[in-house]
Design a protein around this motif. Sequence first.
Motif, mmCIF file in Angstrom:
data_model
loop_
_atom_site.group_PDB
_atom_site.id
_atom_site.type_symbol
_atom_site.label_atom_id
_atom_site.label_comp_id
_atom_site.label_asym_id
_atom_site.label_seq_id
_atom_site.Cartn_x
_atom_site.Cartn_y
_atom_site.Cartn_z
ATOM 1 N N PHE A 34 38.240 43.677 33.388
ATOM 2 C CA PHE A 34 39.229 44.337 34.230
ATOM 3 C C PHE A 34 39.940 43.330 35.118
ATOM 4 N N VAL A 35 39.184 42.423 35.712
ATOM 5 C CA VAL A 35 39.766 41.435 36.624
ATOM 6 C C VAL A 35 40.519 40.351 35.844
ATOM 7 N N PHE A 36 40.018 40.006 34.663
ATOM 8 C CA PHE A 36 40.628 38.956 33.846
ATOM 9 C C PHE A 36 40.904 39.498 32.442
ATOM 10 N N SER A 69 46.245 37.830 33.985
ATOM 11 C CA SER A 69 45.473 38.212 35.159
ATOM 12 C C SER A 69 46.356 38.091 36.390
ATOM 13 N N ARG A 70 46.289 39.085 37.242
ATOM 14 C CA ARG A 70 47.055 39.021 38.485
ATOM 15 C C ARG A 70 46.386 38.082 39.468
ATOM 16 N N PHE A 71 45.204 37.630 39.155
ATOM 17 C CA PHE A 71 44.410 36.879 40.116
ATOM 18 C C PHE A 71 44.376 35.385 39.807
ATOM 19 N N ASN A 72 43.835 34.968 38.689
ATOM 20 C CA ASN A 72 43.868 33.590 38.214
ATOM 21 C C ASN A 72 43.071 33.486 36.924
ATOM 22 N N LEU A 102 40.333 29.007 53.199
ATOM 23 C CA LEU A 102 39.787 30.286 52.774
ATOM 24 C C LEU A 102 40.771 30.948 51.820
ATOM 25 N N VAL A 103 40.278 31.293 50.639
ATOM 26 C CA VAL A 103 41.134 31.926 49.638
ATOM 27 C C VAL A 103 40.504 33.257 49.249
ATOM 28 N N TYR A 104 41.287 34.314 49.311
ATOM 29 C CA TYR A 104 40.814 35.642 48.923
ATOM 30 C C TYR A 104 40.925 35.807 47.417
ATOM 31 N N HIS A 105 39.903 36.381 46.823
ATOM 32 C CA HIS A 105 39.946 36.729 45.407
ATOM 33 C C HIS A 105 39.239 38.069 45.242
ATOM 34 N N PRO A 106 39.911 39.065 44.662
ATOM 35 C CA PRO A 106 39.320 40.399 44.517
ATOM 36 C C PRO A 106 38.005 40.413 43.741
ATOM 37 N N PHE A 140 35.860 49.811 44.242
ATOM 38 C CA PHE A 140 37.052 50.454 43.674
ATOM 39 C C PHE A 140 37.061 50.296 42.158
ATOM 40 N N ARG A 141 36.833 49.062 41.660
ATOM 41 C CA ARG A 141 36.856 48.816 40.206
ATOM 42 C C ARG A 141 35.735 49.569 39.503
#
Length: 165
Positions: A41-43, A68-71, A2-6, A15-16
């Motif tokens: 915003f996310v990328f 990106s702080r995410f990927n 399980l991997v969390y991704h906003p 929130f966004r």
Amino acid sequence: MLVYHPAFDVYHGVFRALLLLEHTPSKSMPTDTLRIVDLYFVFPYLLAELDFPKGAGARGRKLAGTRSRFNTLPSPRAFLTQVKGLHSLVTASLAGQELVSVEALRDGIVSRTDIEIPTGLLIHATAEDNELAEYLGSKVATVPLLGKRGLKDRSDLMEFRYDPA
């Protein structure tokens, strides 16, 4: 595993969405515009591929240099299609809390109401979050969505050729 991704988190999506709406002059935008600016915003590195509106390019290219702080995404267009249901949940949640207009949402517009955002929610936005949201809300979300040179065309994230003229 399980991997969390906003990008897939409804609460982070709320929130966004609120952060982007609060930084948009009219505090309102079409649902597809929200989907596009949320992706940026996310990328934010995807801004490098945006055909910037006149006068918005220099700052946009600077923000595009933000990793990106995410990927990263193999296909932004496919990703945007995959998260359409999530965006529907986000806007429905906002409408359920009366933070956006239910009537406007039926017409495909996400429009903030006069109800105050719960205290403490947007204080979690970093300076970078606010800078990016302000740019996206004031320079990108204000570009008309439809037709040639509209946001769908400029971003190349959605089909625009069959838009009403």
